[in-house]
Each structure stands twice: as C-alpha cells, then as structure tokens.
Enzyme design. Structure first.
Site, PDB file in Angstrom:
ATOM      1  N   GLU A  24     -34.513-104.063  27.301  1.00 46.53           N
ATOM      2  CA  GLU A  24     -33.207-104.409  27.840  1.00 46.53           C
ATOM      3  C   GLU A  24     -32.296-104.924  26.730  1.00 46.53           C
ATOM      4  OE1 GLU A  24     -33.554-107.734  30.351  1.00 46.53           O
ATOM      5  OE2 GLU A  24     -31.407-107.909  30.760  1.00 46.53           O
ATOM      6  N   ASP A  52     -35.892-109.180  30.009  1.00 45.58           N
ATOM      7  CA  ASP A  52     -35.781-110.637  29.960  1.00 45.58           C
ATOM      8  C   ASP A  52     -36.400-111.267  31.199  1.00 45.58           C
ATOM      9  OD1 ASP A  52     -34.494-110.505  27.587  1.00 45.58           O
ATOM     10  OD2 ASP A  52     -32.466-110.718  28.412  1.00 45.58           O
ATOM     11  N   ASP A  99     -35.192-113.293  33.132  1.00 44.19           N
ATOM     12  CA  ASP A  99     -34.159-113.922  33.965  1.00 44.19           C
ATOM     13  C   ASP A  99     -33.790-112.974  35.118  1.00 44.19           C
ATOM     14  OD1 ASP A  99     -32.805-111.923  32.719  1.00 44.19           O
ATOM     15  OD2 ASP A  99     -31.415-113.209  31.615  1.00 44.19           O
ATOM     16  N   ASP A 142     -31.132-111.063  35.622  1.00 43.18           N
ATOM     17  CA  ASP A 142     -30.706-109.729  35.192  1.00 43.18           C
ATOM     18  C   ASP A 142     -31.903-108.879  34.796  1.00 43.18           C
ATOM     19  OD1 ASP A 142     -28.089-110.172  35.657  1.00 43.18           O
ATOM     20  OD2 ASP A 142     -27.493-110.400  33.534  1.00 43.18           O
TER      21      ASP A 142
END
Ligand code: 0RA
Length: 641
Positions: free
Chosen positions: A430, A503, A505, A507
C-alpha cells in the site's frame, strides 16, 4: 409449320430470326442456364414460369383467378381469366403474337399491354423456355368471342393457331408435360407449389389462386382480401405481438406501387421479406434499403419528440429497430433489375428514395394516430439498444482482457530475478513510500514489489468493465500474468506467493479487504491453491537498553511490558501506524524475511459464507455493510474468509 427458313445470307438474319432458331436449341442444350437445374426445383420452375405470366396479367389488373392443376400423368395446366394472349400477326416475326411468346426467348418482355412483369428474375425467362423443355405444350386462348388453340412438341409448333370454337369470356390456358429426357424427375411436390402460390396470393390482394392435385385429390384456394397484412399476420401467427394489427402502408409513386406491412413480435430476429413484382428478392436491394432507413428515422424522430429518448441519448441504430420485426415489402415496377449471382437483389436505384419517402411519410402519420403502437414498439427497440450496448461492453472487456496478458510488465512492478513461480513472491504494498522501503529492503532475487497507490476500486460494486478500466487493477492482473475470471490460467501465474502488505490502520484494512474481494471474485484459484497471504507487520517496537522487541498485537505488548517492568527496565514503546514509518531494514527483518516473518495464509472455510461476507462488506447495500463493519471492525485485521 409456320417457321420461315432462314435466308442464306447471314447479314439478312434479323435478331428475332436468330433467337427463334437458336433459342430452342440453346435452352435444351443448357437447361440449367435458364431454370437453374433439371431436378425437382427446376421442374417446379416450369410451373412458376407459366403461372407467373398469369400473375403478371393479374398485377396489371386484368385477371383475378388462376388455377394450377397437377394431373395424374405429371402434366400441368394453368388457367387464368385474363385478356388472353393476343393471336394477331406480330409484325417483326410475321407470326402470331401467341407463337412469338411461346417460341422467342424473352418475347414476353417485348410485348406491350403489360405494366408489371416478372421478367428478369430467375423465373420470368419466358414461356418459350417452358415450351422448349416440354414433351408437349398446348395453349388455348379465349378472346374476341373465339377459342384458339396451338400445340407444340419440344418447343416446335405442331399446328397453326386454330380456331376451335366460341368463347364467352377471355383467358389463357396452358397445359404442358415436362420432357422426361431433360428432367431427372417429373414428380411435383404439392406442398412446395402450394406454399409458393399462397405467398403470391398474399402479394396480390383480391387474386384467387387455386391449386388442384389430381394425383392425391387435394386442393386449396388462396384468396386474401387483406393482402400482405395477412401475410405478416401469418408469419407472426405463433408469436406474441407488440402492435396488435399489422401496420399497412400503401402508395403509388408514378407507376411504382409500394406495399408494406409490419408488426413487431417479442422475438429477437428480423423477419423481413421483400418482393419485386412478386419475385422474392432474397438478397434485398434498393426497396429494402429505403425501407430500413425510413424505419430507423421515423422511430428515432418519434422517440425524441415524445421523450422516450432524451436529447443527449444516442439514436437507435438499424439493428435496434429491427429486433422482433416482421415485415413484408412488396414493390411493383415497370422494369425491375434483378442483380447479383442469383438475381435475388433489386437494383433499381430510384426505388430506394421512393420507398424511403413513402414509408417515412405514412409511418410517421400512422404513429401520430396510433401513439400506443409507437410506444410499445419503441419500448422494445430501446431495450434492444441497451442490450446492444451491454454486449459491446462485454466484447470490449474481452478484448481489453486479452491485452492484459500482452506480456509487457507494468513499469511500477519491481520484479525479482527468479523465474520459477514456485520460488517467487509478490508483495502488494500500500502506498508509494512503503513501496519504496519494501523495494530497498527486499531480497530482489525472489521478491517482487508492486506498490498500489490510493484506494483500490471496490470490485464488488463495480461493473466488470469499470473494474478493468481501473489502472491499479489492470496493473495487478498484468503483474500476475495469469488473466482472470474464466480465463484464469494458473500455469501462467508468475508468483506462487502473493502477499498483501498493508498498513495496520483503517485505510490499510480497507484496501486489504478490497484486494481480498478482488481475488475472491476474480481469481479464486489463487486462493484455492493457497497462494494468497497477508503480511503481518508489527504494531509496536519496544526498546529497553539493548533489548528490542517487535510486537504484533496488544496481548503480546502487555506481556513484554510486564516482563520489562519486573526487571525495572525503562521501556521505549513506538507504535507503527504505517509501513512507511519503518526503515527498509526494519521492514525486511520484521515482515519480509522468510526466516523471521509471519504470514497469514488466506483460505476459505465456507465459500457460501464468504460470498455473503463479501456481499455485505463490499456490496452496494450500505446499511448492512455499516452494521457489519461496526460489529467487526476490530477483527478485520485477522479477517479470515
Ligand atoms: C401480352 C398482351 C396481352 C396479354 C398478354 C400478353 C397475356 C399473356 C399471358 C400469359 C398467360 N396469361 C396471359 N394473359 C395475357 C394483352 C393484349 C391486349 O388484349 O391488349
């Protein structure tokens, strides 16, 4: 014998003489040239040829009854109540008009008194051809209160034109027996001939056409007051129709008569039959072209004016307005030109604009008066247009799909040097910055990196073509090299480990879910083979003096912190939100190095459940997705489909 002997000087031969002398021989030597073949088809042509001369008479309005009789001895009689073939002396040949018609090739065409004749088609070669190919032929003409008769054998007159009695009305009777030396069979097929006569009766409304089969005692009389309207109704008889009554258009332009009938059904094919002077023009021609452009124009006009098509919507094209169309187009004209190899195409150029303007005008008026018909027809045409557009997109998709495996690898891909897929890994990373670290930190011998920028398209919601128009998805498919969907070819897959590295997180988990959805929907084999993995980057780094711990979840963190506390060591905790926060070496050590990393293999325990999960998660229905994400948000990083 009425035939004059040719004079010796060839310069004195008239054209008619040559035809008289040469015609019979030529026809008998090469019958196929004149009637197509000498089998049953050719045999049938003899009947049509004679009957169509009577039809010509009917088209001129001089005849309304024709009877075709098939006799037990295989002879055929055609009787009409027309004006009767003239028996006066023809000035050019110095013979009776009757004999000229029956002995001179194409003589019929040179005669006056006929407005529309079939001549020029495969049939319409003239009665003289039938005469030449008949063992015997007898003609009886009633006119001027008298009955005349003449007899031929193999085209050669056996008698003069003789008066044999008196006549009340007028008409022509021709009886003939096809020559068994020419034809391979003398057996007529009742159904074939009956069908042809039926068609001709439809094209000449008010004409009574009768067929009698004395061999089997069958007979039928065709008479259609409605003409081609009934023809269209019959063609649609087993179908569900859109407009209840066939639309009938009829016009005369100068000497050309134009008749059109049309009715839509719920099918998908175009069933348009065209005729010129009752000859079926199977290859169409100018009448068909004119009709088609008028039909398309009128329907588009109506659709736009009545807001069935918005201003910015594209026009319907020909194939849209012809889906489910049943139509009969019949033109009658003075000098039809039949073109093409099989003479099945009408060539008269003026007919196109005549038919086009006649149909445009009358059909436009019809739709003004019958808006319900127009609406029902246009609904069908617009559906056809949508289907056409969808089919085009599907085609494009296939073409584009094939360009996906054109062999050129995407520039964004940092490939590995290893060529054996079983030993190669592809990391889908990503973001560009994490991609940069991964490229630096990897082992370039067997690890390839493909950075994926921004949000990956939601493939669950996107139509197939939208999905493939998305750059990131195309890049991904190309890098993998094995195509997708039905043409996914595992043998061409370039990596047997595909690792999603995102990641830790929101997103990241979103992108990961999108990618999982993509693989689940379009490359399920990759998952089934166990080739798809999820990387496990650490959440925290805990440092205490020389000690360094990479921690992958909160429970582990708590455990380590408790241990350090008991040693009274001062712990430095760093939380890693993004892959980009790690150096290339750290990324290698924690997440990519096969010796130290943890990879989660993606597998599907229950495909039907997985399907439901993806539909809820990624589908178009927002409320269930929201509920699902709220309920499962914290578990998403361990998503096991
Ligand atoms: C030429 C002129 C006229 C009639 C015909 C041909 C004619 C041909 C056939 C062939 C079968 N049935 C037919 N009926 C008529 C009309 C000449 C006149 O009376 O003015």
């Amino acid at each position: 014998m009425s035939r004059p002997a040719p004079s010796s000087g060839s310069s004195e031969y008239s054209a008619a003489d040559i035809q008289v002398l040469g015609g019979r021989e030529a026809v008998r030597r090469r019958p196929g040239m004149y009637i197509g073949s000498t089998d049953q088809r050719g045999l049938h042509h003899l009947v049509y040829e004679i009957a169509y001369n009577s039809v010509d008479e009917a088209m001129g309005g001089f005849c309304n009854r024709i009877v075709v009789t098939l006799h037990a001895d295989n002879s055929v009689t055609v009787v009409d109540n027309g004006r009767g073939i003239p028996v006066d002396i023809h000035p050019a040949t110095k013979k009776t008009a009757l004999e000229t018609v029956l002995t001179v090739l194409h003589a019929g065409a040179k005669f006056g008194g006929k407005t529309y004749q079939v001549s020029g088609g495969l049939h319409g070669v003239g009665s003289s051809v039938v005469n030449a190919l008949s063992e015997w032929l007898e003609v009886i003409v009633s006119r001027d209160g008298k009955q005349y008769r003449q007899r031929y054998e193999r085209g050669i007159p056996q008698t003069e034109v003789e008066v044999i009695g008196t006549a009340g009305g007028t008409g022509t009777t021709i009886a003939f027996l096809a020559d068994k030396d020419i034809f391979t069979t003398l057996e007529y097929d009742y159904d074939t001939i009956a069908e042809r006569l039926r068609e001709t009766a439809y094209l000449n409304k008010g004409l009574e056409f009768r067929i009698v089969d004395e061999r089997s005692d069958r007979e039928l009389t065709y008479y259609f007051e409605g003409g081609i309207s009934g023809f269209v109704r019959r063609l649609n008889r087993n179908r569900t129709v859109r407009n209840r009554q066939p639309i009938v258009l009829s016009k005369q332009v100068n000497s050309t008569i134009i008749d059109v009938a049309l009715q839509y059904n719920d099918g998908y094919t175009d069933n348009t039959l065209t005729f010129a002077n009752c000859v079926n023009t199977i290859d169409g021609g100018t009448h068909l072209t004119g009709f088609r452009s008028a039909l398309t124009r009128v329907l588009n006009d109506w659709a736009h004016r009545n807001k069935m098509l918005k201003e910015d919507e594209p026009n319907l094209v020909g194939e849209d307005v012809r889906e489910g169309l049943t139509a009969v187009i019949s033109v009658k004209l003075a000098e039809p030109q039949f073109e093409g190899q099989t003479k099945g195409k009408l060539g008269n150029i003026e007919i196109k604009s005549q038919v086009e303007s006649a149909v445009a005008e009358d059909l436009g008026l019809y739709f003004e008066e019958h808006p319900e018909d127009a609406r029902r027809i246009l609904e069908k045409c617009i559906t056809a247009a949508k289907a056409r557009e969808a089919a085009r997109k599907a085609r494009d998709l296939i073409i584009r799909k094939s360009s996906l495996d054109s062999g050129t690898l995407p520039g964004k891909l940092a490939d590995c040097s290893e060529k054996d897929p079983a030993l190669s890994e592809l990391f889908l990373v990503e973001g560009d910055s994490a991609g940069g670290s991964a490229k630096q930190g990897r082992n370039r011998r067997f690890q390839a990196i493909l950075p994926l920028r921004g949000k990956i398209l939601n493939v669950e919601k996107a139509t197939a073509e939208k999905m493939l128009s998305h750059e990131e998805i195309r890049t991904l498919i190309t890098a993998l090299g094995a195509g997708m969907d039905d043409d996914f070819d595992q043998a061409r897959l370039r990596y047997h480990k595909v690792v999603l590295m995102t990641d830790a997180d929101v997103d990241g988990s979103h992108i990961r879910t999108l990618l999982l959805t993509f693989f689940f929907r379009h490359m399920i084999e990759l998952i089934n083979q166990g080739y798809l993995y999820i990387a496990q980057p650490p959440l925290y780094r805990i440092k205490a003096g020389k000690e360094e711990h990479w921690v992958f979840n909160d429970a582990e963190k708590d455990k380590i912190l408790a241990g350090l506390k008991s040693k009274a060591a001062k712990a430095d905790i760093q939380r890693y939100k993004g892959l980009g926060e790690m150096s290339a070496e750290q990324l290698w050590e924690t997440t990519m190095n096969p010796a130290t990393r943890t990879l989660l293999q993606v597998n599907i325990e229950d495909p039907s459940k997985a399907d439901g999960v993806f539909s809820v998660l990624m589908g178009g229905d927002v409320p269930p997705r929201k509920a699902f994400i709220q309920a499962h948000a914290k578990n998403v990083k361990n998503l096991d489909i």
